[in-house]
Design an enzyme around this catalytic site. Structure first.
Site, PDB file in Angstrom:
ATOM      1  N   ASP A   1     -14.291  -4.290  25.055  1.00 19.79           N
ATOM      2  CA  ASP A   1     -14.723  -5.274  26.038  1.00 19.79           C
ATOM      3  C   ASP A   1     -14.666  -6.696  25.529  1.00 19.79           C
ATOM      4  O   ASP A   1     -14.741  -7.626  26.311  1.00 19.79           O
ATOM      5  CB  ASP A   1     -16.151  -4.967  26.488  1.00 19.79           C
ATOM      6  CG  ASP A   1     -17.129  -5.295  25.391  1.00 19.79           C
ATOM      7  OD1 ASP A   1     -16.795  -5.015  24.225  1.00 19.79           O
ATOM      8  OD2 ASP A   1     -18.189  -5.828  25.687  1.00 19.79           O
TER       9      ASP A   1
ATOM     10  N   LYS B   1      -8.664  -3.267  13.429  1.00 25.45           N
ATOM     11  CA  LYS B   1      -8.696  -2.368  14.587  1.00 25.45           C
ATOM     12  C   LYS B   1      -7.281  -2.152  15.096  1.00 25.45           C
ATOM     13  O   LYS B   1      -6.864  -1.030  15.387  1.00 25.45           O
ATOM     14  CB  LYS B   1      -9.547  -2.976  15.699  1.00 25.45           C
ATOM     15  CG  LYS B   1     -11.030  -2.967  15.429  1.00 25.45           C
ATOM     16  CD  LYS B   1     -11.770  -3.501  16.638  1.00 25.45           C
ATOM     17  CE  LYS B   1     -13.272  -3.464  16.435  1.00 25.45           C
ATOM     18  NZ  LYS B   1     -13.995  -3.833  17.629  1.00 25.45           N
TER      19      LYS B   1
ATOM     20  N   ASP C   1     -14.220   0.727  20.987  1.00 26.04           N
ATOM     21  CA  ASP C   1     -15.115  -0.268  20.443  1.00 26.04           C
ATOM     22  C   ASP C   1     -16.530   0.258  20.668  1.00 26.04           C
ATOM     23  O   ASP C   1     -16.730   1.161  21.469  1.00 26.04           O
ATOM     24  CB  ASP C   1     -14.871  -1.569  21.203  1.00 26.04           C
ATOM     25  CG  ASP C   1     -15.847  -2.636  20.841  1.00 26.04           C
ATOM     26  OD1 ASP C   1     -16.134  -2.758  19.649  1.00 26.04           O
ATOM     27  OD2 ASP C   1     -16.325  -3.330  21.741  1.00 26.04           O
TER      28      ASP C   1
ATOM     29  N   ASN D   1     -12.613  -9.503  20.402  1.00 24.46           N
ATOM     30  CA  ASN D   1     -12.252  -8.898  19.130  1.00 24.46           C
ATOM     31  C   ASN D   1     -11.464  -7.608  19.319  1.00 24.46           C
ATOM     32  O   ASN D   1     -10.906  -7.082  18.387  1.00 24.46           O
ATOM     33  CB  ASN D   1     -13.508  -8.628  18.301  1.00 24.46           C
ATOM     34  CG  ASN D   1     -14.474  -7.733  19.026  1.00 24.46           C
ATOM     35  OD1 ASN D   1     -14.593  -7.805  20.246  1.00 24.46           O
ATOM     36  ND2 ASN D   1     -15.134  -6.857  18.311  1.00 24.46           N
TER      37      ASN D   1
END
Lengths: 345, 1194
Positions: B864, B844, B425, B867
């Site tokens: 983190d 993702k 991410d 999402n």
């Protein structure tokens, strides 16, 4: 820690670095343990090590092998196979019927020539081949409790099928005891009978702790089918050393059992006459029977295997170390070479 | 009462919503049709009684098990392990007389093993349960008969009207009806959904915007028809019927569960999706139970061993059957001493077939020593201890937040050593999610001497001269920082323009214009803290905030925005005093990703009309006036420098407008804005385009999207280790590319393949309104772009050029479709770096799954935010950053670390070690059990396969528990091939895990073969040396128990010394365990032999009476030990000397003392670079190579 090797987590953050460094001066063994930095020996198989190790193995094993071999060679052993010869010529075609026929006398006279001086004590063994004393059914068929405590102990179910006879318990029960070896040997040298000591041939622990002093054979070998030897019902199992030796089952299908000891020296070229009672049936399963007279050395009996193998392994090690040395010299390692560290692997 | 005043503002004016005027066309005609069947009776939950469909409640469950499903489900999990099934079978069989052992010894270990693992599962699931309970019991105000009561989240129903107040989370997916603002707008923070911290604007329908008070909902009735629950966060189609009127609904009105209301006092909304129907929950995948590759392979080895076991049993039982059938033959009993005439079924020669089959079952149990039952328990123990070491590592401890690394599941330690692809991410993981104004170029002069992370990293690499310079600057910076408290979003140090000294600079007027532009040209809203008097800003994006803050810090404080004006405190260069000035705000020309710029038109107090414009360099330079290009060349140079340092640049320019021109423009612009036709946006754009021309360049800004500390170094190391790094972000493409540069994932000279949905043709299709045709054409365009990329890729393979793939979310949707994903993946794998922007959580996860399944390599996802949860769960390993963004990511991760940079140590050191330890340990486990099991098998050949063992029962039972277990566990926990420093110094070592060199089939089979070899040597040497043999001076004969004891002694020695030989790292712990295991065997023999013969049976006094006094016993042990280790020793000596593996090379280097030679290490490092390697070392390398080539060319 120099810049190159330091992780970024260490070099990058001055804060965590400070903590790690600050503690370094007074780090305890437990800290080192937690951080997986315990002092350790990290052996690397460098050529020097390898060559030394092979040399060392060779230089230990060759002398050891020689000593062992010598010990084995100095043992004098006479092995005499009698199972075929002791069957009268008329029965050679059907040995099983011979051995099963109780009316035929089983006496057999043979003579053995001593080829080398034999120092007392000379151990007498009988050897059986192709006899599966290590068969699971056979081994389980005994009752240790009964052997120690006598017929007062009733749980002898493990002894099947030699558990009861005519409704009465058998002592000692089980297939092992039932199939007790019953050939006998007597020895004559010249005119005099050689005394055979048949005491103390069993393990002491067996005699003292596994076979009861007050346990007498009861109802033994009274069945329809007679296995091996009969036991004197007046002698307690504790003293029936033949039985005790027999019941210490062998590991492999070819085995020897101690019969007794001759406590006189035998000279070279002595002739020993043996009177055999060839009672035991090995014919039905094609097993051989042998009589063995042997002295012992510090390593026990005659067996060249250990010595020869030691010498073999030792000399192979020496050869390997030499080969390794030559290879090492011929193909010098490029110490500054990094080809192994690249992507081409 | 600034607040009160602002409340009444119509903030919609500064945002030009296009969707606010959506008309019923295109997709909205689908409402009511299939897939769009949801009907919501607002404020009337009872109405559903009449409907056939039942909507789910708002209760949410994220646990893996319920009370009812726990037992079957977890048992199923347990018996997925092949070995467990086998031991269950053995346990059942052991209750029959077939068993060679007692039942207890088989059942007990199995119960313990399974019980322990199930206990672990319960504890883990209970944690999740507690989280659910907390979530379900949160309170929200819901409308019940005219009054809003506090209601638990779980009690909400579809159709309820709820009132959500400032900083509260939305309890379900809501349709926004009205807010505290008059035009029904509200600000929403969607951090939990997409990781973006900037505020999003939502606006309710005009028709409902007047429902601003509680009492007005008493008789509110409306009907919502909309799409069925789905996972798409960014789309929503529906309609609202209010009275007779029907209004279209779009994502603009949808408030998603788990996002947060910000900057708005309250909103009213109607619940449309509840519980598991909400978009967030639809996006979440159930927590999978992850197993490491090594464990799965271990299962396969167990299968293989089981096959060997069956084969052995088969051979055994057939021979046994034949032998048994011969016992009665020729009319008499052959082996009469077995009494074959009076026997049980198990030995009956007349039914030899059945006896053989039963014997087969016995053999299955007998040879069970081939399959180590203690293996899985040992693995569990080792993994837990490994995790403890990971948690304890001070070098992964983040002191500022007091957070150590935390391995939440210990299942995946060794998987950390096999990672092939990292999917990361961006926000909060690579970056701190704070933008800092760091440099600027005004009038061709570069200001600002801050140093970015990238520059720092590059400088240390380049050598001492520069790093010295950097340290000087840094020292300088430190001083500056000490003087002034640091300001968030501002990291600018330059005495030339700070504290008003810009007045004395050569182009003071330009600087003034530049700063003024920064203060005016934006859409931020100031907020004055009444206590401190300081102004803070709410901006749509953090970089916009950074500009306003920079302007404030440099003396142009923007403090008030009204509908029509912007007010500043600004420094007057003439008087040198701060004066208040107000600018009349005439028009805002919005930013859009196609325009890549924004402008405002203002009227100054003097009455001048100014167009202030900022935008990307690509669009700005072409709009400059001829006379406005004075500094263009210099500025371009600076922009390139900034971009290379990973900074986000923006070009600033302005222009004065004539009255007439403005009047004409304004008329046209207003007309365009108010049009309702389909190409309204286009019209607005073209009008804006007309006025944004002939600009005069002022300069450029450089904003740093601040990377977390150590990120470039970490990426560099990971790249050198051959790990691919993909960035999956919800951010805009420009932002993502910038970060790519900042992390050195992208570099100058790397060919970029951009797959973009914003191509002109796609736009044209979208306009045409035929959605299916548009999608079709769009997909075709994506495929075309991918194919073009592949051609480039093929070309680059020859030229050894690095490629980068950058793809946006919309294109990704098509690229992930079944028929495209293979070629997409092929392209992506060929590229040195891959960046996916604008990707939704689901995407993702999908990308992660695609990489995981198609390449078969280990993937690691790190993130983190909430999402990232899907991605973390989908990947083989999910790493959560326990940063500031809440705990969702950490809760669903496998391992949590505090900072991205710790990943380096986690993978290269712990991962490598754990992989190595685990693979060696498992191989060794099989070795020791094969070595033991085969001695049993060989013996059977000498016992007519009757199932008798040469060992005492308790020797057998204790083999795995006492005599061999501790050294293996010590190996699994402590062994290190090379130290941590060397692991990091030679990152390429990590490839041993990626390529699975240490746990390949050949290696496993090699160990198995070694086991068979050891067994052969032990068995045959023992029986040869002891066959019908007097083994000591007293003339005693070797019996079964003596042979068994001697052989067992040899096995214990060989197996433990083999361990000693294969260990690389001999601490006193290893010494203790190995030698203690051997000594313990003798102690056991003594103790067991001293027990009553009733207990010790055949082992009674065997050692003290028979073995120990016999020299041949000791000689045999020594001889067998050396002989069985020789083959392995020879093998490893040859391998080490002539075919060393990577870690062995490093051991060589260490042994030769070259690890301290920096020149040598540099050479080694250089060798680990490939043309496709990313990271700053590679970047520096390619740059210097480039300059070398240029020199040669000259």
């Amino acid at each position: 820690m120099e810049v190159d090797g330091a992780s970024t987590s260490n070099g990058g953050a001055s804060t965590s670095n400070g903590r790690a460094n600050g503690g370094r001066s007074r780090r305890t063994a437990f800290d080192l343990f937690k951080q997986q930095q315990l002092p350790a020996c990290k052996p690397v198989l460098t050529p020097v090590w390898v060559i030394t190790a092979f040399m060392l193995i060779g230089s230990i094993f060759i002398p050891l092998g020689l000593v062992t071999l010598h010990a084995s060679r100095s043992v004098v052993e006479i092995v005499y196979r009698y199972d075929a010869e002791c069957v009268p010529k008329a029965f050679r075609g059907n040995k099983v019927s011979y051995i099963k026929n109780g009316s035929i006398p089983k006496n057999c006279y043979r003579s053995l020539k001593v080829h080398k001086h034999m120092k007392a004590p000379i151990y007498i063994y009988y050897q059986l081949d192709n006899y599966y004393q290590n068969h699971r059914r056979y081994i389980k068929s005994r009752s240790d409790q009964q052997l120690l405590h006598g017929h007062a102990h009733y749980d002898t179910s493990s002894c099947q099928p030699e558990e009861y006879n005519n409704g009465l318990p058998i002592v000692p029960c089980g297939l092992i005891a039932w199939s007790l070896f019953n050939d006998t040997f007597t020895f004559i040298r010249g005119r005099a009978e050689l005394k055979v000591n048949r005491k103390n041939i069993a393990w002491e622990s067996d005699r003292d702790h596994k076979f009861g002093k007050k346990v007498y054979p009861i109802n033994f070998q009274n069945g329809t089918l007679i296995g091996g030897a009969k036991l004197d019902p007046d002698i307690p199992l504790h003293d029936q050393e033949d039985l005790i030796v027999w019941m210490r089952t062998s590991a492999l299908p070819s085995f020897r059992k101690l019969y007794g000891r001759i406590e006189e020296d035998l000279e070279a070229d002595d002739v020993v006459f043996v009177t055999l009672m060839n009672n035991y049936n090995t014919y039905s399963f094609g097993g051989k029977k042998k009589l063995v007279l042997s002295t012992t050395g510090w390593l026990g009996g005659k067996n060249d295997f250990l010595g020869a193998a030691c010498i073999f392994v030792g000399s192979s090690s020496i050869i390997l170390s030499i080969v390794f040395m030559l290879l090492h010299v011929k193909y010098r390692r490029n110490y500054r070479g990094t080809s192994y560290l690249s992507w081409n692997w | 009462m600034a607040n009160g005043r602002r409340k009444k503002q119509q903030l919609g004016r500064i945002h030009s919503f296009s969707s606010g005027k959506t008309s019923f066309r295109g997709e909205h005609s689908l409402v009511g049709g299939p897939g769009f069947s949801r009907v919501v009776y607002c404020n009337d939950p009872e109405a559903y009684e009449a409907l056939p469909v039942k909507y789910t409640g708002n209760h949410v469950r994220t646990t893996k098990y319920t009370i009812a499903t726990f037992l079957p489900k977890s048992l199923f999990e347990q018996f997925r392990r092949a070995a467990n099934v086998y031991f269950l079978l053995c346990a059942i069989l052991s209750f029959t007389p077939l068993s060679p052992y007692s039942a207890v010894s088989t059942v007990l270990p199995l119960v313990v093993v399974i019980g322990a693992t199930m206990g672990k599962e319960i504890v883990e699931d209970w944690r999740r349960k507690r989280q659910d309970i907390e979530m379900n019991n949160r309170k929200v105000k819901a409308h019940r008969g005219g009054i809003f009561y506090d209601t638990r989240w779980m009690d909400l129903k579809v159709g309820d009207i709820v009132k959500v107040e400032r900083d509260e989370f939305f309890p379900a997916d809501l349709i926004l009806l009205s807010s505290s603002y008059e035009d029904a707008i509200c600000y929403v923070e969607t951090t939990n959904l997409d990781g973006e911290t900037n505020l999003k604007l939502k606006q309710g329908l005009e028709a409902t915007s007047s429902f601003q008070d509680d009492f007005r909902f008493q008789n509110f009735k409306a009907l919502v028809r909309c799409e069925d629950p789905n996972a798409n966060l960014y789309s929503f189609i529906g309609s609202l019927e209010l009275g007779e009127e029907q209004y279209p609904l779009s994502p603009q009105q949808l408030l998603l569960r788990d996002s947060k209301l910000r900057n708005t006092d309250y909103i009213f909304g109607v619940v449309v999706f509840t519980g598991h129907d909400t978009k967030v929950m639809q996006n979440s995948t159930p927590p999978p139970s992850k197993r490491s590759k090594i464990e799965r392979r271990t299962d396969k080895i167990v299968y293989f061993l089981f096959a060997v076991l069956v084969l052995m049993s088969l051979i055994g039982s057939i021979i046994f059957g034949i032998d048994t059938s011969k016992d009665l033959g020729n009319g008499w009993m052959t082996r009469w001493y077995l009494r074959p005439d009076d026997t049980t079924i198990y030995y009956d020669p007349k039914r030899a077939g059945i006896a053989a089959i039963l014997q087969f079952l016995t053999d299955l149990m007998l040879y069970s020593y081939l399959i180590p039952i203690s293996l899985y328990v040992s693995i569990e123990i080792v993994k837990v201890l490994q995790s403890v070491f990971i948690n304890q590592d001070v070098q992964m401890y983040y002191e500022e937040a007091d957070k150590p690394a935390h391995a939440r599941t210990s299942n995946l330690n060794e998987e950390l050593g096999e990672v092939d692809t990292i999917l990361s991410d961006k926000t909060g993981t690579l970056t701190c999610n704070s933008m800092e104004f760091i440099k600027c170029s005004i009038a061709g002069i570069s200001y600002g001497c801050g140093v970015t992370e990238v520059e720092k990293a590059l400088a240390t690499r380049k050598g001492s001269s520069l790093s010295q310079e950097v340290t000087e600057i840094e020292g300088h910076l430190e001083e500056a920082k000490e003087e002034k408290p640091s300001v968030k979003g501002f990291n600018f140090v330059d005495e030339r323009i700070m504290n008003g000294s810009w007045i004395n600079e050569p182009h003071a007027d330009v600087i003034q214009n530049f700063l003024r532009l920064l203060a005016i040209c934006h859409t931020a809203i100031p907020e004055i803290d009444e206590e401190t008097g300081r102004t803070s800003y709410e901006a749509e994006s953090p970089d916009e905030a950074a500009f306003v803050i920079a302007a404030r810090e440099l003396g142009f404080e923007f403090y008030e925005r009204t509908q029509k004006s912007i007010s500043l405190h600004e420094l007057d260069p003439v008087s040198g005093k701060t004066i208040d000035s107000s600018y009349k705000l005439l028009n805002v020309l919005e930013f859009s990703s196609s325009r890549k710029r924004m402008s405002v038109i203002v009227r100054t107090e003097e009455g001048k009309l100014l167009l202030l414009c900022k935008g990307a360099d690509s669009v700005m330079f072409e709009r400059l006036a001829k006379h406005g290009q004075e500094f263009a060349e210099q500025t371009k140079v600076h922009i390139n420098e900034y971009a290379d340092a990973g900074l986000r640049t923006m070009v600033l320019a302005y222009r004065e407008i004539d009255e007439e021109e403005y009047v004409a423009f304004n008329e046209e612009f207003t007309q365009a804005k108010n049009s309702v036709s389909a190409d309204r946006d286009e019209m607005v754009e073209s009008v804006a385009e007309k006025i944004e021309k002939d600009l005069i360049l002022l300069g450029s800004t450089a904003v740093e999207d601040k990377l977390q500390s150590g990120v470039p170094e970490c990426i560099d190391k990971l790249a050198q280790a051959g790990i691919k790094i993909w960035v999956l972000t919800g951010d805009k493409m420009e932002t993502a590319i910038n970060i790519g540069y900042a992390c050195s994932l992208l570099r100058q000279g790397m060919k970029q393949i951009l797959i973009n949905s914003e191509t002109p043709e796609n736009k044209a299709f979208e306009k045409s309104g035929e959605s299916s045709a548009a999608a079709e054409a769009f997909k075709a365009s994506v495929i075309r772009q991918i194919n073009e990329g592949k051609e480039l890729l093929a070309a680059s393979n020859e030229s050894l050029e690095a490629l980068a793939l950058i793809i946006d979310g919309k294109s990704l949707t098509h690229a992930l479709e079944d028929d495209v994903k293979d070629i997409f993946l092929e392209l992506a794998i060929g590229c040195a770096s891959v960046i996916c922007c604008r990707s939704s959580p689901k995407q993702k996860a999908l990308v992660t799954r695609l990489v995981k399944i198609k390449t078969g390599m280990t993937t690691l996802a790190i993130g983190d935010g909430a999402n990232d949860v899907g991605m973390l769960q989908e990947a083989d390993i999910g790493i959560g950053i326990s940063g500031v963004e809440g705990m969702q990511a950490v809760m669903s991760s496998d391992i949590a670390i505090a900072q991205f940079r710790f990943l380096e140590r986690l993978l290269l050191v712990h991962g490598h070690w754990c992989y190595r330890r685990m693979s060696t340990m498992i191989s060794y486990f099989f070795y020791k059990n094969i070595a033991f099991g085969f001695t049993l098998f060989f013996f059977e050949a000498y016992a007519s396969f009757s199932g008798q063992t040469e060992y005492n029962d308790w020797y057998l039972s204790f083999y795995n528990v006492f005599f061999t277990s501790l050294p293996v566990i010590a190996l699994g926990v402590f062994d290190q091939d090379v130290s941590a420093q060397l692991c990091l110094k030679f990152p390429l070592l990590y490839q041993e895990g990626v390529q699975n060199l240490l746990f390949s089939w050949s290696r496993i089979l090699g160990w198995a073969l070694n086991g068979v070899l050891s067994a052969t040597v032990i068995f045959f040497f023992c029986i040869q040396a002891m066959e019908y043999q007097t083994f000591r001076k007293g003339g005693e004969i070797v019996g079964l128990e003596t042979l068994g004891t001697a052989m067992y002694t040899c096995v214990v020695w060989v197996v433990n010394c083999q361990m000693a030989l294969s260990i690389n790292y001999f601490t006193y712990i290893q010494h203790l365990f190995i030698w203690a295991s051997i000594i313990f065997w003798y102690i056991f023999l003594l103790a067991y032999g001293a027990m009553d013969p009733y207990i010790s049976t055949t082992a009674y006094q065997v050692f003290i009476e028979a073995c120990a006094p016999a020299p041949s016993f000791w000689l045999l042990t020594l001889f067998v030990l050396i002989s069985s280790l020789l083959p392995y020793f020879l093998y490893s000596a040859i391998q080490m000397r002539f075919f060393p593996l990577h870690h062995q090379m490093i051991q060589w280097i260490l042994a030769d003392g070259q690890s301290d030679d920096p020149e040598f290490c540099a050479m080694v490092r250089q060798r680990s670079l490939r043309p496709t390697t990313v990271g700053f070392t590679a970047r520096f390398e390619s740059k210097s190579q480039h300059s070398r080539e240029q020199l040669e060319y000259l």
